[in-house]
Design a protein around this motif. Structure first.
Motif, PDB file in Angstrom:
ATOM      1  N   ASP A   9       0.830  -1.207   0.000  1.00  0.00           N
ATOM      2  CA  ASP A   9       0.000   0.000   0.000  1.00  0.00           C
ATOM      3  C   ASP A   9       0.862   1.254   0.000  1.00  0.00           C
ATOM      4  O   ASP A   9       2.092   1.187   0.000  1.00  0.00           O
ATOM      5  N   VAL A  10       0.192   2.390   0.004  1.00  0.00           N
ATOM      6  CA  VAL A  10       0.907   3.667  -0.079  1.00  0.00           C
ATOM      7  C   VAL A  10       1.819   3.875   1.125  1.00  0.00           C
ATOM      8  O   VAL A  10       2.892   4.474   1.001  1.00  0.00           O
ATOM      9  N   GLY A  11       1.464   3.354   2.272  1.00  0.00           N
ATOM     10  CA  GLY A  11       2.336   3.450   3.444  1.00  0.00           C
ATOM     11  C   GLY A  11       3.639   2.696   3.229  1.00  0.00           C
ATOM     12  O   GLY A  11       4.718   3.180   3.590  1.00  0.00           O
ATOM     13  N   ASP A  12       3.538   1.491   2.639  1.00  0.00           N
ATOM     14  CA  ASP A  12       4.744   0.728   2.315  1.00  0.00           C
ATOM     15  C   ASP A  12       5.609   1.512   1.332  1.00  0.00           C
ATOM     16  O   ASP A  12       6.824   1.591   1.483  1.00  0.00           O
ATOM     17  N   LEU A  13       4.976   2.091   0.316  1.00  0.00           N
ATOM     18  CA  LEU A  13       5.723   2.842  -0.690  1.00  0.00           C
ATOM     19  C   LEU A  13       6.414   4.059  -0.075  1.00  0.00           C
ATOM     20  O   LEU A  13       7.590   4.307  -0.337  1.00  0.00           O
TER      21      LEU A  13
END
Length: 91
Positions: A9-13
């Motif tokens: 997800d965007v948090g991982d990115l």
């Protein structure tokens, strides 16, 4: 043994971008970055390749070099990573 597929997800990115290539002080990665161009966020093709390598190691997948050089936005990269995660057997 879980058959649950991990998602990216965007948090991982955001985390991986910061760890690998750092963050441009003029860019707020915590804002709505999904549809902004990576170039506008301060990440060139080399930074995307570094980010891709980190994603591959952490999530145990292989992304095509074309995916890493041709995706223009975080949303497109997240979708490509999740498509690869869904197609990679777990075990």
């Amino acid at each position: 043994m879980s058959s649950e597929v991990k998602t990216f997800d965007v948090g991982d990115l955001r985390r991986i971008l910061r760890e690998g290539a750092g963050a441009d002080e003029n860019v707020d990665l915590e804002g709505n970055i999904l549809d902004l161009d990576f170039e506008d966020l301060g990440y060139d093709s080399l930074a995307r390749l570094e980010t891709g390598g980190r994603i591959e190691r952490e999530f145990r997948i292989k992304l095509a070099d074309e995916t890493l050089t041709e995706v223009a936005t975080p949303r497109a990269l997240i979708e490509a990573v999740n498509a690869q995660l869904r197609s990679t057997p777990t075990g």
